[in-house]
Scaffold this motif. Sequence first.
Motif, PDB file in Angstrom:
ATOM      1  N   UNK A  92      49.343  -3.471  47.579  1.00 31.72           N
ATOM      2  CA  UNK A  92      48.390  -3.035  46.342  1.00 31.72           C
ATOM      3  C   UNK A  92      49.459  -2.536  45.161  1.00 31.72           C
ATOM      4  N   UNK A  93      49.093  -2.973  44.183  1.00 29.27           N
ATOM      5  CA  UNK A  93      49.808  -2.327  42.924  1.00 29.27           C
ATOM      6  C   UNK A  93      49.004  -1.225  42.330  1.00 29.27           C
ATOM      7  N   UNK A  94      49.552  -0.017  42.557  1.00 28.22           N
ATOM      8  CA  UNK A  94      48.894   1.181  41.957  1.00 28.22           C
ATOM      9  C   UNK A  94      49.113   1.717  40.721  1.00 28.22           C
ATOM     10  N   UNK A  95      48.436   2.018  39.779  1.00 31.48           N
ATOM     11  CA  UNK A  95      48.722   2.837  38.605  1.00 31.48           C
ATOM     12  C   UNK A  95      48.034   4.008  38.505  1.00 31.48           C
ATOM     13  N   UNK A  96      48.664   5.040  37.991  1.00 31.98           N
ATOM     14  CA  UNK A  96      47.940   6.390  38.099  1.00 31.98           C
ATOM     15  C   UNK A  96      48.200   7.291  37.066  1.00 31.98           C
ATOM     16  N   UNK A  97      47.524   8.203  36.609  1.00 37.28           N
ATOM     17  CA  UNK A  97      47.723   9.279  35.571  1.00 37.28           C
ATOM     18  C   UNK A  97      47.412  10.518  36.145  1.00 37.28           C
ATOM     19  N   UNK A  98      47.767  11.419  35.621  1.00 40.94           N
ATOM     20  CA  UNK A  98      47.257  12.987  36.038  1.00 40.94           C
ATOM     21  C   UNK A  98      46.745  13.730  34.657  1.00 40.94           C
ATOM     22  N   UNK A  99      45.499  14.392  35.002  1.00 40.33           N
ATOM     23  CA  UNK A  99      44.635  14.936  33.853  1.00 40.33           C
ATOM     24  C   UNK A  99      44.665  16.428  34.445  1.00 40.33           C
ATOM     25  N   UNK A 100      45.210  17.218  33.189  1.00 38.38           N
ATOM     26  CA  UNK A 100      44.756  18.607  33.796  1.00 38.38           C
ATOM     27  C   UNK A 100      43.336  19.272  33.955  1.00 38.38           C
ATOM     28  N   UNK A 101      43.015  20.068  34.870  1.00 34.96           N
ATOM     29  CA  UNK A 101      41.698  20.375  35.310  1.00 34.96           C
ATOM     30  C   UNK A 101      40.780  20.859  33.964  1.00 34.96           C
ATOM     31  N   UNK A 102      41.392  21.433  33.164  1.00 37.21           N
ATOM     32  CA  UNK A 102      40.795  21.838  32.065  1.00 37.21           C
ATOM     33  C   UNK A 102      40.278  20.676  30.933  1.00 37.21           C
ATOM     34  N   UNK A 103      40.942  19.688  31.271  1.00 41.15           N
ATOM     35  CA  UNK A 103      40.511  18.246  30.418  1.00 41.15           C
ATOM     36  C   UNK A 103      39.364  17.415  31.229  1.00 41.15           C
ATOM     37  N   UNK A 104      39.067  17.923  32.291  1.00 32.92           N
ATOM     38  CA  UNK A 104      38.351  17.017  32.994  1.00 32.92           C
ATOM     39  C   UNK A 104      36.806  16.825  32.539  1.00 32.92           C
ATOM     40  N   UNK A 105      36.631  15.755  32.329  1.00 36.30           N
ATOM     41  CA  UNK A 105      35.142  15.531  31.957  1.00 36.30           C
ATOM     42  C   UNK A 105      34.858  14.131  32.363  1.00 36.30           C
ATOM     43  N   UNK A 106      33.359  13.797  32.258  1.00 35.85           N
ATOM     44  CA  UNK A 106      32.859  12.475  32.562  1.00 35.85           C
ATOM     45  C   UNK A 106      33.413  11.495  31.602  1.00 35.85           C
ATOM     46  N   UNK A 107      33.490  11.706  30.126  1.00 36.40           N
ATOM     47  CA  UNK A 107      33.924  10.964  29.476  1.00 36.40           C
ATOM     48  C   UNK A 107      35.532  10.690  29.753  1.00 36.40           C
ATOM     49  N   UNK A 108      36.207  11.529  29.986  1.00 39.72           N
ATOM     50  CA  UNK A 108      37.535  11.441  30.309  1.00 39.72           C
ATOM     51  C   UNK A 108      37.902  10.428  31.318  1.00 39.72           C
ATOM     52  N   UNK A 109      37.108  10.623  32.371  1.00 46.22           N
ATOM     53  CA  UNK A 109      37.316   9.746  33.543  1.00 46.22           C
ATOM     54  C   UNK A 109      36.863   8.532  33.171  1.00 46.22           C
ATOM     55  N   UNK A 110      35.723   8.225  32.551  1.00 50.42           N
ATOM     56  CA  UNK A 110      35.750   6.942  32.006  1.00 50.42           C
ATOM     57  C   UNK A 110      36.671   6.325  31.325  1.00 50.42           C
ATOM     58  N   UNK A 111      37.087   6.920  30.192  1.00 53.73           N
ATOM     59  CA  UNK A 111      38.137   6.461  29.321  1.00 53.73           C
ATOM     60  C   UNK A 111      39.394   6.282  30.011  1.00 53.73           C
ATOM     61  N   UNK A 112      39.908   7.205  31.154  1.00 53.26           N
ATOM     62  CA  UNK A 112      41.171   6.869  31.692  1.00 53.26           C
ATOM     63  C   UNK A 112      40.959   5.922  32.709  1.00 53.26           C
ATOM     64  N   UNK A 113      39.606   5.534  33.437  1.00 57.76           N
ATOM     65  CA  UNK A 113      39.482   4.330  34.371  1.00 57.76           C
ATOM     66  C   UNK A 113      39.735   3.102  33.403  1.00 57.76           C
ATOM     67  N   UNK A 114      39.226   3.096  32.294  1.00 58.37           N
ATOM     68  CA  UNK A 114      39.130   1.784  31.616  1.00 58.37           C
ATOM     69  C   UNK A 114      40.675   1.550  31.137  1.00 58.37           C
ATOM     70  N   UNK A 115      41.393   2.737  30.814  1.00 56.10           N
ATOM     71  CA  UNK A 115      42.835   2.732  30.398  1.00 56.10           C
ATOM     72  C   UNK A 115      43.630   1.938  31.325  1.00 56.10           C
ATOM     73  N   UNK A 116      43.474   2.532  32.636  1.00 56.97           N
ATOM     74  CA  UNK A 116      44.228   1.991  33.850  1.00 56.97           C
ATOM     75  C   UNK A 116      43.844   0.536  34.083  1.00 56.97           C
ATOM     76  N   UNK A 117      42.851   0.190  34.005  1.00 56.53           N
ATOM     77  CA  UNK A 117      42.162  -0.958  34.267  1.00 56.53           C
ATOM     78  C   UNK A 117      42.904  -2.184  33.231  1.00 56.53           C
TER      79      UNK A 117
END
Length: 127
Positions: A92-117
Amino acid sequence: MGPMEQVLAEFGQDIGLTALAPSAQGHVQLRLDSGALLGASTQGEEVVLHYAEPVEHGAVQLVFAALRRAGRVETAADPLQVGLRSTGQGDWLVVGTRLPMDRLSVREVHRLAAYLQSWLAQVRQNR
């Protein structure tokens, strides 16, 4: 309910899963319709989001292309890590990113998931 649990529950509802929650160790991983994996885990005061796709032929070239692209700084806000994970089901080719807990939101998860894909799709196209 902590911030990670709440965000995952809301994200799960957005994508049609009614009971999305992290494990006791703070991890969750979903297999998408495409066969790719999308996961999140807590690491101290950060959340690590990862997206992984199976690699079949030309894995070395693809991994090298991903590493080369990740080495170029695109934005300091979304630093990337690239890796290769071998399992019983294959590589598996894996790409990941780190997000500070204080920036965690549903919108940010959607944005980063789309960005990684899209980031990994661009690597596949341009290698």
